[in-house]
Design a protein around this motif. Sequence first.
Motif, PDB file in Angstrom:
ATOM      1  N   VAL A  78       0.841  -1.188   0.000  1.00 45.50           N
ATOM      2  CA  VAL A  78       0.000   0.000   0.000  1.00 45.50           C
ATOM      3  C   VAL A  78       0.877   1.239   0.000  1.00 45.50           C
ATOM      4  N   TRP A  80       0.246   5.224   0.964  1.00 43.67           N
ATOM      5  CA  TRP A  80      -0.596   6.326   1.418  1.00 43.67           C
ATOM      6  C   TRP A  80       0.153   7.574   0.986  1.00 43.67           C
ATOM      7  N   ASP A  92      -5.420  13.435   0.774  1.00 40.44           N
ATOM      8  CA  ASP A  92      -4.906  12.080   1.001  1.00 40.44           C
ATOM      9  C   ASP A  92      -5.454  11.136  -0.061  1.00 40.44           C
ATOM     10  N   MET A  94      -4.799   6.717  -1.434  1.00 36.01           N
ATOM     11  CA  MET A  94      -4.089   5.472  -1.153  1.00 36.01           C
ATOM     12  C   MET A  94      -4.261   4.494  -2.306  1.00 36.01           C
ATOM     13  N   PHE A  96      -3.534   0.402  -3.312  1.00 36.66           N
ATOM     14  CA  PHE A  96      -3.193  -0.954  -2.886  1.00 36.66           C
ATOM     15  C   PHE A  96      -2.657  -1.732  -4.074  1.00 36.66           C
ATOM     16  N   THR A 109      -5.370  -0.862  -6.935  1.00 37.21           N
ATOM     17  CA  THR A 109      -6.703  -0.342  -6.599  1.00 37.21           C
ATOM     18  C   THR A 109      -6.489   0.928  -5.807  1.00 37.21           C
ATOM     19  N   PHE A 111      -7.865   4.828  -4.076  1.00 34.14           N
ATOM     20  CA  PHE A 111      -8.977   5.516  -3.423  1.00 34.14           C
ATOM     21  C   PHE A 111      -8.617   6.976  -3.228  1.00 34.14           C
ATOM     22  N   TRP A 112      -9.620   7.832  -3.423  1.00 40.39           N
ATOM     23  CA  TRP A 112      -9.459   9.289  -3.385  1.00 40.39           C
ATOM     24  C   TRP A 112     -10.537   9.858  -2.475  1.00 40.39           C
TER      25      TRP A 112
END
Lengths: 129, 129
Positions: A78, A80, A92, A94, A96, A109, A111-112
């Motif tokens: 991951v 971050w 922020d 992240m 994966f 994968t 994320f926002w």
Amino acid sequence: MAGRGELTRAAVERFIDSLERRDWESWEGLLDPDVVYELPQSRERIRGRERYLQFNQEFPGDWHLELKVAIADERNGVAWFWWRVGAEEPGDAMAFFRFGDDGLITAVTDFWPEPYEPPSGREHLVERW
Amino acid sequence: MAGRGELTRAAVERFIDSLERRDWESWEGLLDPDVVYELPQSRERIRGRERYLQFNQEFPGDWHLELKVAIADERNGVAWFWWRVGAEEPGDAMAFFRFGDDGLITAVTDFWPEPYEPPSGREHLVERW
């Protein structure tokens, strides 16, 4: 000799760093040709290294990434990181990662998360910043 | 003997599992008394194990958590998990952890990304699901 977890962690670091530098050759070298990239928030999927490269090369705006934390083991990793466009406030995000037997990334994968107002009822426990 | 990364990874797994079971004693046992919990999206912060426990105990709704991926090293860990309230559609969330020298969790930062519509201009690369 570096353990496998150290190698995958270095790959996570290089993923963000090479994107920030637009070093496409270095970035592409981390990816399996059949990598699958998913954005669950918009239910979007991109199949294959070439399209994923094109997606990043075409992504509009003066975007910047800065790694905050990288964690990885044999199979998963991951990042971050902070992202910002131009002089905007950083946010922020992240990503994966899944790693194949050869150490290449087979799945990404990301994320926002967006800011939101806190629900009421927990003011007695919480401070704001 | 288990390496430190295996112990912290087990702590990440137990964190989600004990919350799901409302096993507060097991959950509390993972935390440093001075743990700091942060929600960057709402800019909320909770200081200390007791308040953080109260926050979770008071959290409304029939909420459920299911671990998807746990990754950890000596100092950092992450849980990528699904959450849902009652029979609602599950969503992705992630919690990052910092571990102290004694293996207790000293910081938790979590994110709750919301669905959004994809921006236009990348339809030639993307499939939807």
